[in-house]
Scaffold this active site. Structure first.
Site, short mmCIF file in Angstrom:
data_model
loop_
_atom_site.label_atom_id
_atom_site.label_comp_id
_atom_site.label_asym_id
_atom_site.label_seq_id
_atom_site.Cartn_x
_atom_site.Cartn_y
_atom_site.Cartn_z
N HIS A 123 0.85 -1.20 0.00
CA HIS A 123 0.00 0.00 0.00
C HIS A 123 0.88 1.24 0.00
CE1 HIS A 123 0.07 1.40 4.31
NE2 HIS A 123 0.26 0.12 4.60
N GLU A 169 -5.51 1.76 1.94
CA GLU A 169 -5.35 0.59 2.81
C GLU A 169 -5.60 0.97 4.26
OE1 GLU A 169 -2.94 -2.19 5.44
OE2 GLU A 169 -2.95 -0.01 5.25
N GLU A 170 -5.11 2.14 4.64
CA GLU A 170 -5.21 2.55 6.03
C GLU A 170 -6.65 2.80 6.48
OE1 GLU A 170 -2.97 2.25 8.06
OE2 GLU A 170 -0.99 2.63 7.17
N ASP A 198 4.35 -4.98 3.77
CA ASP A 198 3.80 -3.91 4.60
C ASP A 198 4.65 -3.80 5.86
OD1 ASP A 198 2.25 -2.04 5.84
OD2 ASP A 198 0.38 -3.17 5.75
N HIS A 285 2.15 4.49 13.14
CA HIS A 285 1.04 5.44 13.01
C HIS A 285 1.28 6.73 13.79
CE1 HIS A 285 -2.30 2.53 11.41
NE2 HIS A 285 -1.22 2.57 10.64
#
Length: 471
Positions: A123, A169-170, A198, A285
Site C-alpha cells: 500500500h 489501505e489505512e 507492509d 502510526h
C-alpha cells in the site's frame, strides 16, 4: 498497515525514541546457489524513500489516500515504471473507498505467460499523523526498486509479474479489495499467488512471513532461511493488510513484514537483536515515522527476498537447474495440514490405517457410501526441468470384487486428469505411483488428489509421501 482496534497488540503504552532502537545484526549474503536473482541495491530503495519523504513534506506532512501527497506519490512511482517499460494503469477506486481517495497503480511487465500471473503489492498510502516511511514507504520503495531491477535485467520470463501499489489501505484495505472485486473470475484465476509487503523496515523488527508453511511462502522462506534468520509466522498482521483482500477470493498469498505495535519477545531479541518488551515499530502510526525510523538491514533483506521470489516464480532458468527440493510442501503430512487445502480432515493418524512412513497420511473415501474427498496444493514446477515427475505412495483397500471400477481415485493438475485408479487396482499395500508434470515446467499448477465412492461397499484410498522429482 491498517489499525484494527480489536487486536490487543495495538498498544503504544511504551513511548520510545523512534531513531534510537538497536539495529538488527549485519547482513550476510547467501551463496550463489541460494538465489539466482540479482542483489537489489538498498541505496536505491532508500532513494525512493527519500523522495516519498520529500513528497510528504510538500503536502502537509503526510501521504494520506485522499490528499495530494498520495497523488504525488502515485505520479512518482508511475513515472519510474513507465520509463522502465512497464504497462502502467491508474485504477480509480469507484466503490468502497474513502471519498476522494486516489487511484490504485498497477504495473505489469509485458513478458511471459499471461495466464500465469504472480502479483507483488504494497500500500502506497499512509496515515494523516506523519509521512509513513516504514508504514508503508518501506514496502512501496522495496517493490519499486524490484520492478526497476527486473526491467533492467530483462530476463526471459515463464510467467507474468504484476506489481501493485494500493490506495486507501489505512482506511480498511479498500483499494485492494476494489481491485480484486473488479476482476472477472477468469482474470482472478490467472493470479497464481499474491505477495504483500507492509512495514519491512521496522527498527526493532522481527522477520515475519505470511502463511509461512504454505507453498506460496516457500521461496520467501528459503531466502531468509539462507541468511539464518529463522523467520516466524506473521500473526500480528493476519487480516490487517492487502493480502487479505486476495485471500477472500481463494488466491494463495504470502509476504514479508517486520512488525508494527506488538512487542518483541525475549526469544526474538535473542535471535534477531533489538529490545525485548518494546514495540517492533515504536513509531507505528505516529509523526516520528520518518526517515530515521528505517532499519536498513531489514529493508535490504526484504528487498533481496522479493527479488529471489520474483526469479523463482516467473523467470526462466538460464542454467537449466531443476531443484525440486521442497516444491511439494508437507508431502508426508507430518507437519499438520498446511499447505494442503480441501478436505483436510482426511489428513492425520487415523485408527484403521497406517502410514507409508512416519505416522500421518491422507485417507480419502472409505465410507461405504456415496462420498467424495479431495486435497490439493499449488506446485511450482521449476523452469529448468527437462523432466518433472510427481510421485506418491498409494494404498487401495476395498470390499468390492471383480474388475468393474465402482470407486475411483484421480490425480489432476489445474483440473486436467493425469491419472485414474479404482477399486480394481487394490493391491493390499502401498504402491509408488507417478504422473508426468513435465508439460508444466516453469508454471504454478494446483495438483489435486480425489477419492470418490458409489453408494455401497467401501474403498479406501490412502495417500502418503508425495514429492516432485526432476532432471
Amino acid at each position: 498497515m491498517i489499525r484494527r482496534l480489536a487486536v490487543a497488540s495495538v498498544s503504544l503504552a511504551v513511548v520510545l525514541g523512534c531513531g534510537t532502537l538497536p539495529a538488527v545484526a549485519a547482513d550476510s549474503r547467501p551463496t550463489a546457489a541460494a538465489s539466482a536473482a540479482p542483489d537489489v541495491d538498498v541505496t536505491k530503495v532508500k532513494a525512493h524513500l527519500n523522495e516519498l519523504s520529500a513528497i510528504a513534506s510538500r503536502n502537509g506532512g503526510n501521504r494520506r489516500s485522499t490528499g495530494q501527497g498520495y497523488r504525488d506519490s502515485v505520479a512518482y512511482v508511475k513515472g519510474k515504471l513507465q520509463a522502465a517499460g512497464y504497462t502502467v494503469t491508474e485504477q480509480p477506486c469507484t466503490s468502497g473507498c474513502t471519498s476522494g481517495a486516489g487511484p490504485n497503480l498497477i504495473a505489469e511487465w509485458p513478458q511471459g505467460d499471461a495466464n500465469q500471473v504472480t502479483m507483488f503489492g504494497a500500500h502506497l498510502d499512509g496515515v494523516s499523523a506523519g509521512p509513513g516511511m516504514n508504514d508503508n514507504g518501506s514496502g512501496s520503495a522495496a517493490l519499486l526498486e524490484n520492478a526497476l531491477t527486473l526491467a533492467q535485467q530483462n530476463p526471459a520470463m515463464t510467467g507474468r509479474v504484476r506489481f501493485a501499489w494500493w490506495t486507501d489501505e489505512e482506511q480498511g484495505l479498500n483499494g485492494s479489495d476494489f481491485y480484486v472485486r473488479s476482476l472477472s473470475s477468469t482474470e482472478r484465476a490467472k493470479i497464481k499467488a499474491y505477495y504483500n509487503f507492509d512495514m519491512v523496515a521496522s527498527v526493532n523488527g522481527g522477520y515475519f512471513i505470511n502463511h509461512i508453511t504454505s507453498a506460496a511462502a516457500a521461496p520467501m522462506k528459503a531466502y531468509w532461511d539462507s541468511l539464518g534468520l529463522q523467520p516466524e509466522e506473521n500473526t500480528e498482521g493476519a487480516g490487517r493488510s492487502d493480502d487479505y483482500s486476495f485471500e477472500q477470493y481463494g488466491i494463495p498469498t504470502s509476504g514479508y513484514a517486520m512488525g508494527a505495535s506488538a512487542r518483541k519477545t525475549s526469544a526474538q531479541a535473542a535471535k534477531w537483536g533489538g529490545t525485548a518488551g518494546s514495540a517492533y515499530d515504536p513509531c507505528y502510526h505516529r509523526s516520528c515515522d520518518t526517515l530515521t525510523n528505517i532499519n536498513t538491514t531489514g529493508l535490504d533483506r526484504a528487498s533481496d527476498g522479493i527479488a529471489h521470489t520474483v526469479w523463482q516464480r516467473a523467470v526462466r532458468s538460464e542454467t537449466g537447474g531443476c531443484d525440486t527440493a521442497g516444491v511439494v510442501g508437507n508431502g508426508g503430512f507430518e507437519s499438520g495440514t498446511a499447505p494442503w487445502t480441501g478436505d483436510t480432515g482426511a489428513i492425520g493418524a487415523h485408527s484403521g490405517q497406517s502410514a507409508h512412513t512416519g505416522t500421518r497420511y491422507a485417507w480419502l473415501a472409505g465410507y461405504g457410501s456415496t462420498r467424495t474427498e479431495s486435497i490439493g496444493q499449488q506446485v511450482t514446477v521449476p523452469a529448468g526441468c527437462s523432466r518433472a515427475t510427481l510421485t506418491y505412495w498409494l494404498r487401495i483397500d476395498t470390499d468390492e470384487t471383480g474388475s468393474t471400477a465402482y470407486d475411483r481415485f484421480t490425480v489432476k493438475a489445474d483440473g486436467s486428469t493425469l491419472a485414474t485408479l479404482s477399486n480394481a487396482d487394490a493391491s493390499g499395500g502401498y504402491v509408488q505411483r507417478s504422473v508426468d508434470l513435465t508439460a508444466y515446467a516453469g508454471r504454478t499448477v494446483t495438483v489435486t488428489f480425489t477419492g470418490s465412492e458409489d453408494a455401497s461397499l467401501q474403498t479406501s484410498f490412502v495417500l502418503d509421501d508425495v514429492s516432485l522429482q526432476g532432471s
